[in-house]
Design an enzyme around this catalytic site. Structure first.
Site, PDB file in Angstrom:
ATOM      1  CG  ASP A   1      -1.850  -1.136   1.148  1.00 47.84           C
ATOM      2  OD1 ASP A   1      -2.292  -1.617   0.063  1.00 47.84           O
ATOM      3  OD2 ASP A   1      -1.846  -1.820   2.224  1.00 47.84           O
TER       4      ASP A   1
ATOM      5  CG  HIS B   1      -3.611  -5.287   2.750  1.00 48.09           C
ATOM      6  ND1 HIS B   1      -2.841  -4.429   1.852  1.00 48.09           N
ATOM      7  CD2 HIS B   1      -3.744  -6.438   2.042  1.00 48.09           C
ATOM      8  CE1 HIS B   1      -2.636  -4.666   0.643  1.00 48.09           C
ATOM      9  NE2 HIS B   1      -3.183  -6.133   0.538  1.00 48.09           N
TER      10      HIS B   1
HETATM   11  N1  NAI Z   1      -0.382  -8.535   1.962  1.00 48.62           N
HETATM   12  C1  NAI Z   1      -0.404  -8.081   0.698  1.00 48.62           C
HETATM   13  O1  NAI Z   1      -0.227  -6.751   0.277  1.00 48.62           O
HETATM   14  C2  NAI Z   1      -0.644  -9.109  -0.588  1.00 48.62           C
HETATM   15  C3  NAI Z   1      -1.366 -10.254  -0.073  1.00 48.62           C
HETATM   16  N2  NAI Z   1      -1.501 -11.088  -1.364  1.00 48.62           N
HETATM   17  C4  NAI Z   1      -1.648 -12.641  -0.809  1.00 48.62           C
HETATM   18  O2  NAI Z   1      -0.724 -13.377  -0.783  1.00 48.62           O
HETATM   19  C5  NAI Z   1      -1.221 -14.966  -0.921  1.00 48.62           C
HETATM   20  C6  NAI Z   1      -0.527 -15.514  -1.918  1.00 48.62           C
HETATM   21  O3  NAI Z   1      -0.584 -14.913  -3.407  1.00 48.62           O
HETATM   22  P1  NAI Z   1       0.010 -15.344  -4.701  1.00 48.62           P
HETATM   23  O4  NAI Z   1       1.317 -15.664  -4.341  1.00 48.62           O
HETATM   24  O5  NAI Z   1      -0.368 -14.701  -5.902  1.00 48.62           O
HETATM   25  O6  NAI Z   1      -0.778 -17.123  -4.801  1.00 48.62           O
HETATM   26  P2  NAI Z   1      -0.090 -18.305  -5.567  1.00 48.62           P
HETATM   27  O7  NAI Z   1      -1.505 -19.078  -5.789  1.00 48.62           O
HETATM   28  O8  NAI Z   1       0.352 -18.018  -6.725  1.00 48.62           O
HETATM   29  O9  NAI Z   1       0.761 -18.872  -4.550  1.00 48.62           O
HETATM   30  C7  NAI Z   1       0.379 -19.500  -3.259  1.00 48.62           C
HETATM   31  C8  NAI Z   1       1.270 -20.470  -2.849  1.00 48.62           C
HETATM   32  O10 NAI Z   1       1.072 -20.974  -1.737  1.00 48.62           O
HETATM   33  C9  NAI Z   1       1.096 -22.458  -1.574  1.00 48.62           C
HETATM   34  N3  NAI Z   1       0.403 -22.954  -0.487  1.00 48.62           N
HETATM   35  C10 NAI Z   1      -0.715 -23.162  -0.504  1.00 48.62           C
HETATM   36  N4  NAI Z   1      -1.135 -23.859   0.796  1.00 48.62           N
HETATM   37  C11 NAI Z   1      -0.037 -23.724   1.266  1.00 48.62           C
HETATM   38  C12 NAI Z   1       0.505 -24.333   2.635  1.00 48.62           C
HETATM   39  N5  NAI Z   1      -0.434 -24.995   3.548  1.00 48.62           N
HETATM   40  N6  NAI Z   1       1.558 -24.207   3.118  1.00 48.62           N
HETATM   41  C13 NAI Z   1       2.445 -23.706   2.081  1.00 48.62           C
HETATM   42  N7  NAI Z   1       2.268 -23.189   1.121  1.00 48.62           N
HETATM   43  C14 NAI Z   1       0.780 -23.484   0.592  1.00 48.62           C
HETATM   44  C15 NAI Z   1       0.603 -22.675  -2.964  1.00 48.62           C
HETATM   45  O11 NAI Z   1       1.146 -24.171  -3.135  1.00 48.62           O
HETATM   46  C16 NAI Z   1       1.057 -21.652  -3.703  1.00 48.62           C
HETATM   47  O12 NAI Z   1       2.621 -22.001  -4.287  1.00 48.62           O
HETATM   48  C17 NAI Z   1      -2.761 -14.715  -1.506  1.00 48.62           C
HETATM   49  O13 NAI Z   1      -3.527 -14.727  -0.314  1.00 48.62           O
HETATM   50  C18 NAI Z   1      -2.721 -13.069  -1.767  1.00 48.62           C
HETATM   51  O14 NAI Z   1      -4.310 -12.748  -1.735  1.00 48.62           O
HETATM   52  C19 NAI Z   1      -0.977 -10.794  -2.596  1.00 48.62           C
HETATM   53  C20 NAI Z   1      -0.597  -9.715  -3.028  1.00 48.62           C
HETATM   54  C21 NAI Z   1      -0.531  -8.462  -1.834  1.00 48.62           C
HETATM   55  O1  OAA Z   2      -5.581  -7.363  -3.981  1.00 45.68           O
HETATM   56  C1  OAA Z   2      -5.424  -8.468  -3.913  1.00 45.68           C
HETATM   57  O2  OAA Z   2      -6.190  -9.481  -3.646  1.00 45.68           O
HETATM   58  C2  OAA Z   2      -4.013  -8.700  -3.452  1.00 45.68           C
HETATM   59  C3  OAA Z   2      -3.394  -7.613  -2.408  1.00 45.68           C
HETATM   60  O3  OAA Z   2      -3.666  -7.798  -1.418  1.00 45.68           O
HETATM   61  C4  OAA Z   2      -2.983  -6.404  -3.122  1.00 45.68           C
HETATM   62  O4  OAA Z   2      -2.451  -6.441  -4.270  1.00 45.68           O
HETATM   63  O5  OAA Z   2      -2.913  -5.393  -2.530  1.00 45.68           O
END
Ligand code: NAI
Ligand code: OAA
Length: 348
Positions: free
Chosen positions: A183, A210
């Site tokens: 953010d 967030h």
């Molecule tokens: N805090 C923030 O600003 C942001 C948060 N996110 C969040 O981050 C998370 C991941 O996003 P992406 O990497 O794009 O998803 P993705 O689906 O590409 O990767 C997630 C990974 O987590 C793994 N996974 C699933 N269950 C698991 C477990 N029990 N133990 C270990 N690994 C496990 C999967 O195998 C996969 O490799 C989502 O919840 C998304 O909403 C995404 C962008 C920004």
């Molecule tokens: O928007 C989403 O789902 C992933 C996230 O938290 C971000 O990009 O800020």
């Protein structure tokens, strides 16, 4: 090329190579303590570029990459990069303990991402369970680690983690962080473009939580001052920052949410945690932490990081009327998301 130009190019090259040398000496393995960083969800969209960025970080001596699938390949790939850290991959729950043991910082981007039309809260049902399992293992194998929670919905997953740690008797509120750095990264980028100031010099605090309106950028405190921004400009910048995640989700059209910018943001926050642990003074980042800044139990604001994690939670500073209004509006949603996380942790 004229001789004077050749001489100035040669001297620029000499300067560059000597500063590279200084940099590598300053960050040599001998100068920095050993630090193990574990990435949980390391084979995912965020996990892979984050693993690479952590491999590039000279403060890391051991990089532990855990996922339920795909980590041997990611670890083999990243391990060939010729930087300080030793990389190990771990796959499946029976290897989770080994992945975590001895970690100083655990970064969690595990779980499902959004598709168009979903809110972050729609991810709760799947991600809450994943976070609970991972935090239960953290409490057992590395109870003193700083935990950087990326998995959404952050407004609920951080309270879930806190309850899991409390139940295990390991909770230290100074060591649990919801990563809201993306953010801040967005607010800085959007502000620099509109105010016409160099983006590398920009600082904008982002407080609250967030998700949607709980993300409250404080543009009244943005630095440096640039072209005069109207009230409408500030409203538009605020809305774009709040909807930044959705902008990416829609552009990716079903192929997930922000991964590259999130890996960048996650690496900045993990780096700040490592610097704090290493005693670097005055390391300040925004993060969603246990807080008394408002009447809510968790809240994102500027936090000073130190040898034990949170050293000081900084106040909100003075807010514009628009920001005061935003603060009051975000509280009911943020409160409900926090309570939802706590209830889940107690009920499961
Ligand atoms: N805090 C923030 O600003 C942001 C948060 N996110 C969040 O981050 C998370 C991941 O996003 P992406 O990497 O794009 O998803 P993705 O689906 O590409 O990767 C997630 C990974 O987590 C793994 N996974 C699933 N269950 C698991 C477990 N029990 N133990 C270990 N690994 C496990 C999967 O195998 C996969 O490799 C989502 O919840 C998304 O909403 C995404 C962008 C920004
Ligand atoms: O928007 C989403 O789902 C992933 C996230 O938290 C971000 O990009 O800020």
């Amino acid at each position: 090329m004229r001789p004077s130009m050749i001489r100035s190019v040669q001297s620029a090259l000499r300067r560059a190579s000597s500063s590279r040398h200084l940099l590598s000496r300053a960050y040599s393995a001998n100068a920095c303590p050993e630090r193990k960083v574990a990435v949980l969800g390391a084979a995912g969209g965020i996990g892979q570029p984050l693993a690479l960025l952590m491999k590039l970080n000279p403060l890391v001596s051991h990089l532990s990459l855990y996922d339920i699938a795909g980590t041997p390949g990611v670890a083999a790939d990243v391990s060939h990069v010729n930087t300080r850290s030793e990389v190990k991959g771990y796959m499946g729950e029976d290897q989770l303990g080994a992945a975590l043991e001895g970690s100083d910082v655990v970064v969690i981007p595990a779980g499902v991402p959004r598709k168009p039309g979903m809110t972050r809260d729609d991810l709760f049902n799947i991600n809450a369970g994943i976070v609970k399992t991972l935090c239960t293992a953290i409490a057992k194998y590395c109870p003193n680690a700083l935990v950087n929670m990326i998995s959404n919905p952050v407004n609920s997953t951080v309270p879930i983690a806190a309850e899991v740690f409390k139940k295990a008797g390991t909770y230290d509120e100074k060591k649990l962080f919801g990563v809201t750095t993306l953010d801040v990264v967005r607010a800085k980028t959007f502000y620099a473009g509109k105010a016409k100031v160099p983006v590398s010099e920009v600082d904008v605090p982002v407080v609250g939580g967030h998700a949607g309106i709980t993300i409250l950028p404080l543009f009244s405190q943005a630095k440096p001052l640039g072209s005069n921004l109207s009230e409408d400009d500030i409203k538009a910048l605020t809305k774009r920052t709040q909807d930044g995640g959705t902008e990416v989700v829609e552009a990716k059209a079903g192929k997930g949410s922000a991964t590259l910018s999130m890996a960048y943001a996650g690496s900045i926050f993990a780096d700040a945690c490592l610097k704090g642990l290493n005693g670097v003074p005055d390391v300040v980042e925004c993060s969603f932490v246990q807080s008394t800044v408002t009447d809510l139990p968790f809240f994102a604001s500027k936090v000073r990081l130190g040898k034990n994690g949170v050293e000081e939670i900084l106040g909100l500073g003075s807010l514009s009327d628009f920001e005061k209004e935003g603060l009051e509006k975000l509280k009911p949603e943020l409160k409900a998301s926090i309570e939802k996380g706590i209830k889940f942790a107690h009920g499961n």
